[in-house]
Structures are given as C-alpha cells and as structure tokens.
Scaffold this motif. Structure first.
Motif, PDB file in Angstrom:
ATOM      1  N   ARG A  38     -59.656  22.042 -33.581  1.00 38.56           N
ATOM      2  CA  ARG A  38     -60.815  22.047 -32.704  1.00 38.56           C
ATOM      3  C   ARG A  38     -61.720  23.220 -33.049  1.00 38.56           C
ATOM      4  O   ARG A  38     -61.278  24.214 -33.633  1.00 38.56           O
ATOM      5  CB  ARG A  38     -60.385  22.124 -31.241  1.00 38.56           C
ATOM      6  N   GLN A  39     -62.982  23.068 -32.670  1.00 40.70           N
ATOM      7  CA  GLN A  39     -63.955  24.121 -32.917  1.00 40.70           C
ATOM      8  C   GLN A  39     -64.855  24.255 -31.702  1.00 40.70           C
ATOM      9  O   GLN A  39     -65.586  23.318 -31.362  1.00 40.70           O
ATOM     10  CB  GLN A  39     -64.783  23.830 -34.165  1.00 40.70           C
ATOM     11  N   ALA A  40     -64.760  25.393 -31.051  1.00 37.27           N
ATOM     12  CA  ALA A  40     -65.605  25.692 -29.901  1.00 37.27           C
ATOM     13  C   ALA A  40     -66.922  26.287 -30.386  1.00 37.27           C
ATOM     14  O   ALA A  40     -67.002  26.824 -31.492  1.00 37.27           O
ATOM     15  CB  ALA A  40     -64.887  26.661 -28.978  1.00 37.27           C
ATOM     16  N   GLY A  42     -69.669  28.585 -31.517  1.00 36.85           N
ATOM     17  CA  GLY A  42     -69.672  29.964 -31.978  1.00 36.85           C
ATOM     18  C   GLY A  42     -68.348  30.470 -32.507  1.00 36.85           C
ATOM     19  O   GLY A  42     -68.212  31.662 -32.809  1.00 36.85           O
ATOM     20  N   LYS A  43     -67.380  29.584 -32.628  1.00 34.80           N
ATOM     21  CA  LYS A  43     -66.056  30.000 -33.099  1.00 34.80           C
ATOM     22  C   LYS A  43     -65.644  29.188 -34.324  1.00 34.80           C
ATOM     23  O   LYS A  43     -66.236  28.151 -34.633  1.00 34.80           O
ATOM     24  CB  LYS A  43     -65.007  29.827 -31.987  1.00 34.80           C
ATOM     25  N   GLY A  44     -64.624  29.659 -34.997  1.00 32.65           N
ATOM     26  CA  GLY A  44     -64.108  28.948 -36.148  1.00 32.65           C
ATOM     27  C   GLY A  44     -63.208  27.802 -35.751  1.00 32.65           C
ATOM     28  O   GLY A  44     -62.820  27.664 -34.578  1.00 32.65           O
ATOM     29  N   ARG A  45     -62.897  26.959 -36.715  1.00 31.64           N
ATOM     30  CA  ARG A  45     -62.001  25.834 -36.445  1.00 31.64           C
ATOM     31  C   ARG A  45     -60.576  26.346 -36.314  1.00 31.64           C
ATOM     32  O   ARG A  45     -60.106  27.132 -37.135  1.00 31.64           O
ATOM     33  CB  ARG A  45     -62.114  24.811 -37.578  1.00 31.64           C
ATOM     34  N   GLU A  46     -59.884  25.869 -35.280  1.00 32.98           N
ATOM     35  CA  GLU A  46     -58.512  26.334 -35.052  1.00 32.98           C
ATOM     36  C   GLU A  46     -57.543  25.170 -34.976  1.00 32.98           C
ATOM     37  O   GLU A  46     -57.885  24.060 -34.546  1.00 32.98           O
ATOM     38  CB  GLU A  46     -58.415  27.170 -33.764  1.00 32.98           C
ATOM     39  N   GLU A  89     -61.705  26.452 -21.283  1.00 31.10           N
ATOM     40  CA  GLU A  89     -61.626  27.014 -22.632  1.00 31.10           C
ATOM     41  C   GLU A  89     -61.133  26.000 -23.667  1.00 31.10           C
ATOM     42  O   GLU A  89     -61.104  26.297 -24.867  1.00 31.10           O
ATOM     43  CB  GLU A  89     -60.727  28.261 -22.667  1.00 31.10           C
ATOM     44  N   ALA A  92     -64.468  21.912 -26.748  1.00 27.09           N
ATOM     45  CA  ALA A  92     -64.642  22.039 -28.195  1.00 27.09           C
ATOM     46  C   ALA A  92     -64.880  20.664 -28.796  1.00 27.09           C
ATOM     47  O   ALA A  92     -64.713  19.639 -28.116  1.00 27.09           O
ATOM     48  CB  ALA A  92     -63.398  22.660 -28.838  1.00 27.09           C
TER      49      ALA A  92
END
Length: 116
Positions: A38-40, A42-46, A89, A92
């Motif tokens: 998943r990618q939220a 402003g964040k990287g893919r996790e 949270e 994403a």
C-alpha cells in the motif's frame, strides 16, 4: 506477462471491514507468490501481506497482524485481502503484486479510504 486487476476498495468508517480482490492472468497462478502493498499520500510503498503459491504460508507486516488476512483461490486465479478493524491510518492505495521467476508484476491499485 502477468496482468493483475484489483477491486473492492472504497470508503469505510473506522472499525469497519473491506475485502480486496486481485484477479491475475496466466496459466501458472499457483506458482506465483502473491502480495499486497500500500501507498499512503506522501509516503513510500509499504509491504502489507504475502502468500505462497499453495496458500499454506503467509506473512504480514506487524501493524496488520491480527487485522488483515490474505488468502487465495487458485481455481479462480484470485488473491484476497480481508481487512478488519480498519483505522484512518490504513487509508492508502492498495496494490496487488505477483512474483514469478524473475518477474515482478503490479496491478493498477485500488483506493481504500477510512474515515474517522
């Protein structure tokens, strides 16, 4: 070439549930290691979760353990992600991933939005 199509995303309230699906092309689906990422904003893919070809071995990111369940139906060439007790949270874009020999394939993503 493996094509992946995700579905099942949407808007849900905190504490709710969603089930994502990912349909894969190809005759060798039972040999694919499948995963969800998943990618939220402003964040990287996790990494979220992964499952082996037979479906008898799974792995989860620590923050998803106990809330998310990955499964697969090899007869339908489909992998699922059941998401319970969703939190804001968890919002994403969720991507399906397939690994097959040297290939690493991605779907287009499906948006999950959890409102508080």
């Amino acid at each position: 070439q493996v094509q992946l199509v995700e579905s099942g995303g949407g808007l849900v309230q905190a504490g709710g549930s969603l089930r994502l699906s990912c349909a894969a092309s190809g005759r060798h689906f039972s040999n694919y290691v499948m995963g969800w990422f998943r990618q939220a904003p402003g964040k990287g893919r996790e990494f979220v979760a992964a499952i082996n070809g037979k479906g008898d071995s799974t792995d989860y990111a620590d923050s998803m353990k106990g809330r998310f369940t990955i499964s697969r139906d090899n007869a339908k060439n489909t992998v699922y992600l059941q998401m319970n007790s969703l939190k804001p949270e968890d919002t994403a874009v969720y991507y399906c991933n397939a690994q097959y020999f040297a290939g690493n394939y991605w779907g287009q993503g499906t948006q999950v939005t959890v409102s508080s």
